[in-house]
Design an enzyme around this catalytic site. Structure first.
Site, PDB file in Angstrom:
ATOM      1  N   GLY A  35      -4.171  -1.322  -1.955  1.00  0.00           N
ATOM      2  CA  GLY A  35      -4.772  -2.522  -2.538  1.00  0.00           C
ATOM      3  C   GLY A  35      -4.458  -3.759  -1.720  1.00  0.00           C
ATOM      4  O   GLY A  35      -5.338  -4.599  -1.476  1.00  0.00           O
ATOM      5  N   ASP A  36      -3.216  -3.895  -1.290  1.00  0.00           N
ATOM      6  CA  ASP A  36      -2.829  -5.039  -0.459  1.00  0.00           C
ATOM      7  C   ASP A  36      -3.564  -5.022   0.876  1.00  0.00           C
ATOM      8  O   ASP A  36      -4.031  -6.062   1.356  1.00  0.00           O
ATOM      9  CB  ASP A  36      -1.318  -5.011  -0.207  1.00  0.00           C
ATOM     10  CG  ASP A  36      -0.511  -5.330  -1.448  1.00  0.00           C
ATOM     11  OD1 ASP A  36      -0.510  -6.486  -1.867  1.00  0.00           O
ATOM     12  OD2 ASP A  36       0.118  -4.405  -1.989  1.00  0.00           O
ATOM     13  N   THR A  37      -3.642  -3.850   1.483  1.00  0.00           N
ATOM     14  CA  THR A  37      -4.269  -3.760   2.797  1.00  0.00           C
ATOM     15  C   THR A  37      -5.759  -4.041   2.724  1.00  0.00           C
ATOM     16  O   THR A  37      -6.321  -4.714   3.593  1.00  0.00           O
ATOM     17  CB  THR A  37      -4.012  -2.374   3.413  1.00  0.00           C
ATOM     18  OG1 THR A  37      -2.604  -2.134   3.433  1.00  0.00           O
ATOM     19  CG2 THR A  37      -4.544  -2.301   4.826  1.00  0.00           C
TER      20      THR A  37
ATOM     21  N   ALA B 264      -6.146  -7.682   2.521  1.00  0.00           N
ATOM     22  CA  ALA B 264      -5.903  -8.300   3.822  1.00  0.00           C
ATOM     23  C   ALA B 264      -7.110  -8.158   4.732  1.00  0.00           C
ATOM     24  O   ALA B 264      -7.496  -9.104   5.434  1.00  0.00           O
ATOM     25  CB  ALA B 264      -4.682  -7.670   4.476  1.00  0.00           C
TER      26      ALA B 264
ATOM     27  N   SER C 243       0.274   1.143   0.171  1.00  0.00           N
ATOM     28  CA  SER C 243      -0.145  -0.044  -0.583  1.00  0.00           C
ATOM     29  C   SER C 243      -1.585  -0.397  -0.228  1.00  0.00           C
ATOM     30  O   SER C 243      -1.875  -1.451   0.353  1.00  0.00           O
ATOM     31  CB  SER C 243       0.800  -1.202  -0.281  1.00  0.00           C
ATOM     32  OG  SER C 243       2.136  -0.839  -0.535  1.00  0.00           O
TER      33      SER C 243
END
Length: 409
Positions: free
Chosen positions: A180-182, A185, A178
């Protein structure tokens, strides 16, 4: 041997760079909690608010060990869990009390959710003028798409990454994690640290950090947009090659593939000497990257003609001796068995609260003066509810009454 850090008494561990910083984490799944994880590894006190009952859905994602995801054991270490119903007025009141004493609030709900609970920044900043608030969402807090649902995969697509992944002419593929999420973050963590520094040197005023998933992806897309702006060039998928930089690709061996980056001018000459192609190494037309890019197919063919008759181990040994950057494509098994990972404490042993010992990633980045640590394993849902409420001044009877009304669990 693996180092087992989380069972070490906290008083014997080095004080983290963020010791004394309190973080309230309202996010779930990946983007918000990864930011909380990073802050926690460097000493911040991270209090994770979860819904009573199921808690964070990540607890049940991918492979499960005795009812809990092993992913959870990494994502939620160094955190305290309070099970609190944010949809209830009492739960919202408790959350506001927590936030009033915090330095940082992390949330990754759809825009408007906190405002609907009476916890917009206009309200929270009056309770806590120094509050730094990270808001991660699919499309940001403003703009025509703000209310659309957005997950990391959509951010990767809109940010331009998915168009470049995969083989030319085939369906775009995800990179396997994932990302994009990381990326969101990590950008959020940078924003938090920047805002905390600004607060320190500019009178204690907090601020909001607005991170959109697609913008975090777009920010790492290198020259994608300038190339289109200047030349109407739309960068396309290129498989394992690095377009515009040569030679840099994956090459077939007798037992797999190795990546070889021979794109530096002097490195290229050493690579050609090593594979017995001095004719190419001495070719003036290939002395710079522009000439090599024009003849990349020829170079890739020459390199693979050499690699495909040798094992990966032989190729890596020969190129290592020649100081040509190369490496094999690691699996989880390769990582777990690699001595370099262990020598740099990038594989740690972590004991779960159910007593299982598992290998987990170490802490990045490495601060030599105030290194990150694993001080505690990931909590069960609500493990710290009573302790956190006690710190707010709630009595045992108060907590029992809240539990009876299902405000906390």
């Amino acid at each position: 041997m693996n180092r087992r850090l989380n069972n070490t008494p906290e008083t014997t561990l080095p004080r983290g760079a963020l010791h004394g910083v309190r973080v309230i984490e309202m996010g779930q799944l990946i983007a918000g909690p990864f930011a909380g994880k990073t802050l926690g590894e460097f000493g911040a006190d991270v209090i994770k608010i979860e819904a009573p009952g199921a808690g964070d859905p990540l607890r049940n994602w991918r492979l499960i060990q005795e009812g809990t995801s092993v992913w959870w054991q990494v994502q939620s270490r160094n955190k305290r869990s309070i099970a609190l119903d944010l949809r209830s007025a009492d739960g919202q009141d408790i959350a506001r009390k927590l936030i009033a004493e915090a330095d940082v609030l992390i949330e990754n709900f759809r825009p408007g959710t906190l405002e609907g609970w009476g916890m917009g920044y206009d309200v929270l900043s009056k309770l806590n003028p120094g509050l730094v608030m990270l808001r991660i969402s699919g499309y940001g807090q403003t703009g025509p798409y703000r209310d659309l649902p957005g997950f990391g995969a959509i951010g990767e697509a809109m940010g331009g990454l998915r168009h470049l992944t995969g083989e030319p002419g085939r369906v775009p593929v995800r990179c396997g994690i994932s990302i994009g999420d990381t990326l969101a973050a990590l950008h959020g963590t940078i924003g938090i640290l920047t805002a905390l520094y600004h607060r320190k040197v500019n009178g204690g005023q907090g601020q909001v950090i607005d991170v959109a998933l697609h913008e975090a992806v777009f920010n790492v897309m290198e020259s994608l947009l300038p190339e289109y702006s200047a030349f109407d060039a739309v960068r396309e998928a290129a498989g394992s090659a690095l377009p515009g930089i040569a030679p840099s690709n994956a090459y077939r061996c007798t037992d797999g593939y190795v990546l070889i980056a021979g794109n530096g001018d002097s490195i290229f000459k050493r690579l050609m000497q090593t594979i017995g192609r001095d004719d190419l190494g001495d070719d003036e037309g290939l002395a710079s990257n522009a000439g090599r890019v024009a003849r990349v197919a020829e170079l890739d063919e020459a390199i693979e003609a050499w690699t495909q008759t040798r094992s990966m181990a032989d190729v890596l040994a020969i190129l290592g001796k020649a100081k040509v950057p190369a490496g094999k494509v690691y699996t989880a098994k390769d990582i777990d068995e690699d001595p370099h990972y262990r020598a740099r404490d990038m594989i740690l042993q972590q004991t779960t609260r159910d007593g299982h010992v598992i290998d987990v990633p170490g802490v990045v980045p490495k601060l030599l003066g105030t290194p990150g640590t694993v001080r505690s394993s990931a909590p069960h849902l609500g493990d710290d509810t009573d302790a956190v409420l006690g710190e707010l001044g709630f009595s045992t009877q108060d907590i029992a009454a809240l539990r009876g009304r299902k405000v906390v669990a």
